[in-house]
Scaffold this motif. Structure first.
Motif: not given
Length: 424
Positions: A15, A22, A26, A29-30, A167-171
């Motif tokens: 990760t 990243t 983004q 956003q997270a 999760k909300a930021a697709d990470l």
């Protein structure tokens, strides 16, 4: 290596490669999603925290330690506010600090990069979970957290909220990991996971920090035991000095930026000591003083040599009367842990001298040491207060969680070739 640590380490490395690339938008956003999730999950976090507090009381933890452990709606809101502030700060990753052209025509620059995988070992303050995770994340680092067993339920509840933000930021949620095994054996093994950890940061009392320095094979950034001093100069405004003293000692005595030592110039000792003792009386502060202090304050108990080197983290204060400015400075230089030191004086030259004479991460003139905090310094939060001098010093914010690499742009340059180089 422990199987659990190896699995976590592998996930952290994977990760880290994702997070390093990243984009700032983004990440922000997270972070904003983490802020919202903390407020949404407030009730669950408080229930978890109440379980931790109940166990702490059963184990006989001291009131200051339980105070450090306790979460309230206001403290959860402060955690969320800190994450929002971090989201609003400039992203250091990718920033090019300088760019120059050398004599060979190469353009050479220094670019900020994440440290990589950061391990953090800390004790009973669950707010560290949110602050540390958010700062590591914004600075492009994956993090493996190992909190104290006293706050295990609280830390796990906070982790749920932080991962909702990822999760909300697709990470990947493995960007933030938490060790749930509180054993010392596992902690020692964690300190030695050189294959996966790029840096280890301990945050806690002297015992924890010394244990990490003794056992770690991973590079360590030492954060601060706070044996902090307040010196009342002969030219001090004594009313101001009293306000600063009460705040620096009594606001939150269980944190590292609270003062543990008071030094008073002999010329103002008779006037100041009774006033400060009365001001501290509502807080039930135990005063441990030298011979001159005890002569002025009958309620003071004799200080020991060890007291001057003790981070009490409680309502206890070691006091010394100094015959001269140089005596006070020498006392601080001998006993300071290099965290935060204060002088109260209206003499401008003495204030400048104090800044020059005192070697600490934060040196104050006429202000409380309670401001030694990443949030107060405009960093949005902090990993801890570094009391060392290599790499980072003072509150560790985003920049302190990055390193740099050299980036070089050329146009086909090669070095030092002569006309005969390619002859066989």
């Amino acid at each position: 290596m422990n199987n659990m640590l190896e699995t976590m380490g592998r996930q952290a490395k994977i990760t880290a490669n994702i997070l390093r690339k990243t984009k700032t938008a983004q990440k922000n956003q997270a972070l904003l999603a983490m802020e919202a999730a903390l407020i949404k999950n407030q009730a669950a976090i408080i229930v978890a925290n109440e379980k931790d507090i109940a166990r702490a009381e059963e184990r006989g933890l001291t009131p200051p330690m339980i105070e450090r452990l306790t979460l309230t709606p206001d403290r959860i809101q402060a955690m969320a506010d800190s994450i929002r502030q971090i989201a609003g700060l400039p992203d250091p990753v990718g920033y090019i600090e300088e760019m120059k052209t050398n004599e060979d025509g190469l353009r050479i620059g220094k670019q900020r990069v994440p440290l990589g995988v950061i391990g953090i070992i800390y004790e009973s303050r669950p707010n560290v979970t949110a602050d540390a995770a958010a700062l590591c994340f914004k600075s492009g680092n994956t993090v493996i957290l190992r909190g104290g067993k006293e706050a295990l339920e609280s830390n796990q509840a906070i982790l749920v909220a932080l991962r909702e933000g990822l999760k909300a930021a697709d990470l990947p949620i493995e960007i933030i990991q938490l060790i749930t095994d509180p054993s010392r054996e596992l902690a020692t093994a964690f300190m030695q996971t050189n294959e996966y950890l790029d840096c280890l940061i301990p945050r806690g009392g002297a015992g924890l920090i010394q244990n990490v320095l003794k056992n770690a094979t991973v590079p360590v950034i030492e954060t601060g035991v706070g044996n902090c001093h307040l010196y009342i100069d002969k030219d001090a405004d004594l009313e101001m000095a009293t306000r600063i003293l009460v705040n620096a000692k009594c606001d939150r005595p269980s944190v590292c930026n609270a003062i543990e030592n008071l030094i008073v110039h002999t010329e103002v000792a008779d006037a100041f000591l009774p006033v400060f003792a009365e001001a501290l009386q509502p807080y039930a502060v135990e005063i441990r003083g030298d011979e001159k202090t005890c002569a002025i304050l009958p309620q003071a108990i004799p200080v020991t040599a060890e007291d001057y080197d003790t981070e009490f983290l409680d309502m206890t204060l070691a006091v010394k009367v100094a015959s001269h400015y140089d005596t006070a400075v020498a006392h601080i230089q001998k006993h300071s842990t290099g965290h935060s030191e204060i002088i109260v004086t209206d003499n401008y030259q003495t204030a400048l001298d104090f800044h020059a004479d005192i070697d600490a991460a934060a040196v104050y003139v006429n202000a409380s040491s309670r401001f030694t905090d990443g949030g107060c310094f405009g960093l949005g939060g902090e990993i801890g207060i570094s009391t060392q001098k290599l790499h980072a010093r003072g509150p560790m914010g985003l920049n302190e969680l990055t390193s740099y690499k050299y980036i070089i742009f050329g146009e086909g340059q090669i070095r030092g070739l002569t006309g005969d180089t390619f002859k066989r």
